[in-house]
Design a protein around this motif. Structure first.
Motif, PDB file in Angstrom:
ATOM      1  N   PRO A  90      69.566  38.453 -49.041  1.00  0.00           N
ATOM      2  CA  PRO A  90      69.597  39.446 -50.109  1.00  0.00           C
ATOM      3  C   PRO A  90      68.258  40.167 -50.136  1.00  0.00           C
ATOM      4  N   PRO A  91      68.255  41.454 -50.479  1.00  0.00           N
ATOM      5  CA  PRO A  91      66.978  42.176 -50.488  1.00  0.00           C
ATOM      6  C   PRO A  91      65.968  41.505 -51.417  1.00  0.00           C
ATOM      7  N   ALA A  92      64.727  41.418 -50.957  1.00  0.00           N
ATOM      8  CA  ALA A  92      63.668  40.803 -51.769  1.00  0.00           C
ATOM      9  C   ALA A  92      62.517  41.788 -51.882  1.00  0.00           C
ATOM     10  N   VAL A 206      62.267  43.654 -48.383  1.00  0.00           N
ATOM     11  CA  VAL A 206      62.727  43.019 -47.146  1.00  0.00           C
ATOM     12  C   VAL A 206      64.236  42.875 -47.266  1.00  0.00           C
ATOM     13  N   GLY A 207      64.974  43.403 -46.326  1.00  0.00           N
ATOM     14  CA  GLY A 207      66.420  43.309 -46.405  1.00  0.00           C
ATOM     15  C   GLY A 207      67.082  43.771 -45.136  1.00  0.00           C
ATOM     16  N   THR A 208      68.388  43.689 -45.138  1.00  0.00           N
ATOM     17  CA  THR A 208      69.146  44.084 -43.961  1.00  0.00           C
ATOM     18  C   THR A 208      69.195  45.603 -43.887  1.00  0.00           C
ATOM     19  N   VAL A 209      68.669  46.138 -42.807  1.00  0.00           N
ATOM     20  CA  VAL A 209      68.633  47.588 -42.608  1.00  0.00           C
ATOM     21  C   VAL A 209      69.589  47.921 -41.469  1.00  0.00           C
ATOM     22  N   GLY A 210      70.520  48.825 -41.714  1.00  0.00           N
ATOM     23  CA  GLY A 210      71.428  49.218 -40.652  1.00  0.00           C
ATOM     24  C   GLY A 210      72.850  49.276 -41.130  1.00  0.00           C
TER      25      GLY A 210
END
Lengths: 281, 122
Positions: A90-92, A206-210
């Motif tokens: 999860p985005p932090a 910080v997280g999933t990019v794309g």
């Protein structure tokens, strides 16, 4: 017999264990076609490929392959990723420092190696090895290589109260490690390799990019953009720091006020500090 | 291998100093207090000792005096690196035996120059 099964299990586990630590380790287990050179068997004999012992060995083989794949891909990922239990994070949002390094005079260096680009790669990789070692010693995470430069973060992927001091120390260590490289190789190469550093601190995510098909665990935020702009202005052996990162370490280290400056693409001004680490800068 | 001792009770200061002076030709050892620093000095004397003045255990001034009193430690260059920046502090440091007195916040280039000079002339 029980002792035979125990021996097979022991051999399988030893093979997996060995394959986990040997770079080219391959366990002595059958491939899909079974053991090569296996003796022919009568039709009324049990199928050895489906015996529990062979299944255990096949399992060990697959496990060893996965271990090798993991080793092969780990070097392409940030060190903080958990290879045992990778999962979408999860985005932090954290307060962190970002550091960019960049070789100075790279265009001229590339021209020097116009007929030998493989030689250029050797020089760049020697430089990057020194840079990466210096950053890691100070607790930084290598996020990505950007051409001949490196983006690293401190406190983005895990909480670090002293991320500013660590980023500043890494800046010094990068220049120092590059100087050691020059002392070792410049005579042989016939030229010096120069590096500049930029660093800034602030909130990052910080997280999933794309997209669902192609993504990476990335870090985004204002400090990364500022650090990227600063490194573009840093001369050889010079560290340019945003006040956001310098203030965290100002009681330890003296820096020159470079001035308030606009950073390309940003509306606000950035207070910039400069530390020269080479006498000729 | 040139050996440099950094004695300071602040871990981040040790990290910054170490990052400034570290090189392949220089081994850096760290002590978090004055007693640990003295143990390291006696065990394997460094070429350069970078000492904070105020530390738990022996102070930097006590360490400087102890180093200068021992003939077998005469080769050590003592550099004070401290936030005590009054003229009286500097005089006390030099009187205790410091070869160089630097104040915090330190200039990395100045520190690097002082340490390199000490290692070259040791």
């Amino acid at each position: 017999m029980n002792w035979q099964r125990a021996a097979a299990a022991d051999a399988a586990l030893r093979a997996v264990f060995a394959a986990s630590f040997e770079p080219n380790g391959a366990p002595a287990v059958p491939d899909e076609g079974g053991w090569s050179g296996s003796p022919a068997r009568a039709s009324n004999q049990p199928d050895p490929l489906h015996s529990p012992d062979t299944q255990l060995l096949l399992y060990a083989r697959d496990l060893a392959r996965l271990q090798r794949l993991r080793r092969a891909y780990e070097r392409f990922l940030p060190a903080s990723l958990d290879p045992v239990a990778p999962r979408p994070e999860p985005p932090a949002v954290r307060t962190a420092s970002a550091l960019f390094t960049d070789m100075r005079g790279f265009t001229g260096l590339a021209e020097r190696f116009a007929d030998d680009p493989a030689g250029l790669l050797n020089v760049v990789n020697a430089h990057l090895a020194a840079v990466v070692g210096a950053i890691r010693r100070c607790g930084g995470v290598i996020e990505k290589f950007v051409g001949d430069g490196v983006l690293a973060t401190f406190g983005a992927r895990n909480e670090l109260q002293d991320h500013c001091e660590r980023a500043l120390a890494a800046s010094f260590a990068v220049v120092g490690a590059n100087e050691s490289l020059n002392r070792r190789r410049a005579k042989e190469w016939g030229f010096r390799v120069e590096v500049g550093v930029g660093a800034a601190a602030g909130k990052v995510v910080v997280g999933t990019v794309g997209t669902p098909e192609r993504a990476e665990l990335g870090v985004l935020g204002d400090p990364l953009n500022i650090a990227a702009r600063l490194v573009a202005r840093a001369k050889a052996g010079e560290v340019l720091l945003a006040a956001s990162v310098y203030r965290g370490a100002a009681r330890h280290v003296r820096a020159d006020l470079f001035g308030d400056s606009a950073v390309r693409g940003r509306a606000g001004q950035v207070e910039i500090y400069r530390i020269a680490l080479l006498r000729h800068t | 291998m040139n050996r440099v001792l950094i004695a300071d009770d602040e871990p981040n200061l040790r990290l910054l100093v170490s990052a400034t002076i570290a090189s392949e030709e220089c081994e850096v050892v760290e002590a978090a207090d004055g007693d640990e620093a003295w143990a390291l000095i006696e065990q394997n004397p460094p070429r350069v000792a970078l000492l904070d003045v105020q530390m738990p255990g022996r102070t930097g001034l006590e360490l400087a005096r102890a180093i200068k009193e021992r003939s077998d430690l005469a080769g050590i260059t003592v550099i004070m690196l401290t936030s005590k920046a009054q003229q009286a502090d500097i005089q006390a440091g030099l009187a205790a035996g410091a070869d160089v007195y630097l104040t915090k916040p330190f200039s990395p280039l100045e520190l690097l120059g002082v340490v390199e000079h000490a290692l070259e002339t040791a």
